[in-house]
Design a protein around this motif. Structure first.
Motif, PDB file in Angstrom:
ATOM      1  N   UNK A  77      29.861  23.154   5.314  1.00 21.00           N
ATOM      2  CA  UNK A  77      31.004  22.437   5.875  1.00 21.00           C
ATOM      3  C   UNK A  77      30.733  22.129   7.345  1.00 21.00           C
ATOM      4  N   UNK A  78      31.142  20.950   7.785  1.00 23.60           N
ATOM      5  CA  UNK A  78      31.226  20.658   9.208  1.00 23.60           C
ATOM      6  C   UNK A  78      32.638  21.025   9.625  1.00 23.60           C
ATOM      7  N   UNK A  79      32.767  21.677  10.787  1.00 22.85           N
ATOM      8  CA  UNK A  79      34.044  22.235  11.200  1.00 22.85           C
ATOM      9  C   UNK A  79      34.677  21.351  12.270  1.00 22.85           C
ATOM     10  N   UNK A  80      35.759  20.630  11.928  1.00 21.24           N
ATOM     11  CA  UNK A  80      36.473  19.842  12.925  1.00 21.24           C
ATOM     12  C   UNK A  80      37.292  20.751  13.840  1.00 21.24           C
ATOM     13  N   UNK A  81      37.904  20.191  14.847  1.00 21.33           N
ATOM     14  CA  UNK A  81      38.601  20.996  15.852  1.00 21.33           C
ATOM     15  C   UNK A  81      39.804  21.750  15.296  1.00 21.33           C
ATOM     16  N   UNK A  82      40.431  21.256  14.250  1.00 19.52           N
ATOM     17  CA  UNK A  82      41.638  21.885  13.728  1.00 19.52           C
ATOM     18  C   UNK A  82      41.399  22.713  12.464  1.00 19.52           C
ATOM     19  N   UNK A  83      40.155  23.049  12.184  1.00 21.60           N
ATOM     20  CA  UNK A  83      39.836  23.807  10.972  1.00 21.60           C
ATOM     21  C   UNK A  83      40.349  25.239  11.052  1.00 21.60           C
ATOM     22  N   UNK A  98      40.394  22.455   5.234  1.00 23.27           N
ATOM     23  CA  UNK A  98      40.542  22.047   6.634  1.00 23.27           C
ATOM     24  C   UNK A  98      39.239  21.600   7.288  1.00 23.27           C
ATOM     25  N   UNK A  99      38.120  21.763   6.597  1.00 24.28           N
ATOM     26  CA  UNK A  99      36.830  21.321   7.141  1.00 24.28           C
ATOM     27  C   UNK A  99      36.323  20.154   6.294  1.00 24.28           C
ATOM     28  N   UNK A 100      35.155  19.634   6.639  1.00 19.62           N
ATOM     29  CA  UNK A 100      34.543  18.528   5.896  1.00 19.62           C
ATOM     30  C   UNK A 100      33.354  19.064   5.126  1.00 19.62           C
ATOM     31  N   UNK A 101      33.450  19.053   3.818  1.00 15.20           N
ATOM     32  CA  UNK A 101      32.341  19.563   3.023  1.00 15.20           C
ATOM     33  C   UNK A 101      31.158  18.602   3.091  1.00 15.20           C
ATOM     34  N   UNK A 102      29.979  19.165   2.994  1.00 17.70           N
ATOM     35  CA  UNK A 102      28.763  18.356   2.958  1.00 17.70           C
ATOM     36  C   UNK A 102      28.828  17.412   1.769  1.00 17.70           C
ATOM     37  N   UNK A 103      29.401  17.879   0.664  1.00 15.34           N
ATOM     38  CA  UNK A 103      29.544  17.021  -0.511  1.00 15.34           C
ATOM     39  C   UNK A 103      30.397  15.793  -0.195  1.00 15.34           C
ATOM     40  N   UNK A 104      31.476  15.982   0.516  1.00 14.21           N
ATOM     41  CA  UNK A 104      32.341  14.843   0.852  1.00 14.21           C
ATOM     42  C   UNK A 104      31.615  13.868   1.772  1.00 14.21           C
ATOM     43  N   UNK A 105      30.810  14.389   2.694  1.00 17.62           N
ATOM     44  CA  UNK A 105      30.026  13.523   3.574  1.00 17.62           C
ATOM     45  C   UNK A 105      29.010  12.717   2.782  1.00 17.62           C
ATOM     46  N   UNK A 106      28.380  13.365   1.802  1.00 19.90           N
ATOM     47  CA  UNK A 106      27.421  12.652   0.956  1.00 19.90           C
ATOM     48  C   UNK A 106      28.117  11.550   0.172  1.00 19.90           C
ATOM     49  N   UNK A 107      29.246  11.884  -0.420  1.00 24.87           N
ATOM     50  CA  UNK A 107      29.986  10.892  -1.187  1.00 24.87           C
ATOM     51  C   UNK A 107      30.403   9.715  -0.303  1.00 24.87           C
ATOM     52  N   UNK A 108      30.859  10.013   0.910  1.00 23.90           N
ATOM     53  CA  UNK A 108      31.261   8.949   1.841  1.00 23.90           C
ATOM     54  C   UNK A 108      30.084   8.041   2.173  1.00 23.90           C
ATOM     55  N   UNK A 109      28.909   8.620   2.323  1.00 23.88           N
ATOM     56  CA  UNK A 109      27.723   7.816   2.651  1.00 23.88           C
ATOM     57  C   UNK A 109      27.413   6.817   1.543  1.00 23.88           C
ATOM     58  N   UNK A 110      27.609   7.215   0.298  1.00 24.95           N
ATOM     59  CA  UNK A 110      27.333   6.306  -0.806  1.00 24.95           C
ATOM     60  C   UNK A 110      28.418   5.247  -0.966  1.00 24.95           C
ATOM     61  N   UNK A 111      29.629   5.538  -0.479  1.00 25.44           N
ATOM     62  CA  UNK A 111      30.718   4.557  -0.578  1.00 25.44           C
ATOM     63  C   UNK A 111      30.687   3.533   0.551  1.00 25.44           C
ATOM     64  N   UNK A 112      30.127   3.896   1.707  1.00 23.46           N
ATOM     65  CA  UNK A 112      30.045   2.937   2.815  1.00 23.46           C
ATOM     66  C   UNK A 112      29.076   1.842   2.409  1.00 23.46           C
ATOM     67  N   UNK A 113      29.516   0.630   2.518  1.00 25.16           N
ATOM     68  CA  UNK A 113      28.727  -0.512   2.069  1.00 25.16           C
ATOM     69  C   UNK A 113      27.773  -0.959   3.179  1.00 25.16           C
ATOM     70  N   UNK A 114      26.859  -0.074   3.566  1.00 24.47           N
ATOM     71  CA  UNK A 114      25.899  -0.378   4.633  1.00 24.47           C
ATOM     72  C   UNK A 114      24.480  -0.289   4.089  1.00 24.47           C
ATOM     73  N   UNK A 115      23.596  -1.012   4.708  1.00 27.85           N
ATOM     74  CA  UNK A 115      22.187  -0.982   4.321  1.00 27.85           C
ATOM     75  C   UNK A 115      21.578   0.389   4.597  1.00 27.85           C
ATOM     76  N   UNK A 116      21.948   0.985   5.726  1.00 28.34           N
ATOM     77  CA  UNK A 116      21.340   2.233   6.171  1.00 28.34           C
ATOM     78  C   UNK A 116      22.429   3.126   6.758  1.00 28.34           C
ATOM     79  N   UNK A 117      22.563   4.326   6.225  1.00 28.04           N
ATOM     80  CA  UNK A 117      23.484   5.330   6.755  1.00 28.04           C
ATOM     81  C   UNK A 117      22.643   6.512   7.208  1.00 28.04           C
ATOM     82  N   UNK A 118      22.842   6.913   8.444  1.00 29.58           N
ATOM     83  CA  UNK A 118      22.108   8.040   9.016  1.00 29.58           C
ATOM     84  C   UNK A 118      23.092   9.058   9.554  1.00 29.58           C
ATOM     85  N   UNK A 119      22.997  10.299   9.063  1.00 28.96           N
ATOM     86  CA  UNK A 119      23.756  11.410   9.616  1.00 28.96           C
ATOM     87  C   UNK A 119      22.823  12.198  10.525  1.00 28.96           C
TER      88      UNK A 119
END
Length: 182
Positions: free
Chosen positions: A105-111, A119-140
């Motif tokens: 998990x990445x821990x935001x300020x209010x976690x 209350x945090x952002x799971x790595x899984x959710x970040x991965x899913x978001x990367x595949x949903x963003x309609x961009x040629x290249x996504x870099x975390x």
């Protein structure tokens, strides 16, 4: 870099229609997460570098502004609706990470450590978001301590949607992760 700026800027401008970044830095956390010294200053330097490199959009969230809701709004709503199939999207996060039951998990300020899943952002959710963003290249780019779940051989997104990874790959899209931490 040259005196007039990095030599790769014209190449990046030729490859991408727009270059967009979300830069997050969190030093101030709720207990029991200890305060960090340097995540915000690092993030501010990264945001300044993106601006100097001519990024079309740099969204910065620091400390209390880097709440879970704000991060999700920027990542999933705003970025998802503005990015085009010819864009570069970079997400930089400097702050705490956390691992629970093998999930990073990445821990935001209010976690809250007692309710990290909600209350945090799971790595899984970040991965899913990367595949949903309609961009040629996504870099975390992540500077946070957490498990190596970003580096599993079989992408976690492929387990929840067996075609998402291969669809992105077949479309010529690229999702990359650069992580540093203990």
């Amino acid at each position: 870099p040259t005196a007039s700026g990095p030599a790769l800027v014209p190449l990046a401008q030729a490859i991408y229609a727009k270059r967009r970044a979300i830069v997050v830095g969190v030093d101030a956390y709720r207990a029991p997460f200890p305060r960090l010294e340097g995540a915000v200053s690092d993030a501010k330097r990264v945001a300044k570098a993106f601006t100097a490199l001519g990024f079309d959009e740099v969204i910065s969230l620091y400390d209390k502004d880097a709440s879970r809701g704000a991060l999700l709004s920027k990542l999933e709503d705003e970025l998802g609706s503005r990015a085009s199939p010819h864009d570069l999207v970079v997400v930089y996060f400097a702050g705490h990470g956390f691992t629970k039951n093998g999930q990073g998990y990445l821990v935001p300020s209010d976690a809250s450590a007692g309710a990290i899943e909600d209350t945090a952002l799971s790595v899984q959710r970040l991965k899913d978001a990367a595949f949903r963003v309609n961009a040629l290249h996504v870099l975390y780019v992540v500077d946070a301590c957490f498990s190596g779940s970003l580096f599993q051989k079989k992408p976690a997104a492929a387990r929840t949607n067996p075609l998402s990874y291969w669809q992105a790959l077949g479309e010529g899209r690229l999702v990359q992760v650069l992580a540093a931490g203990k």
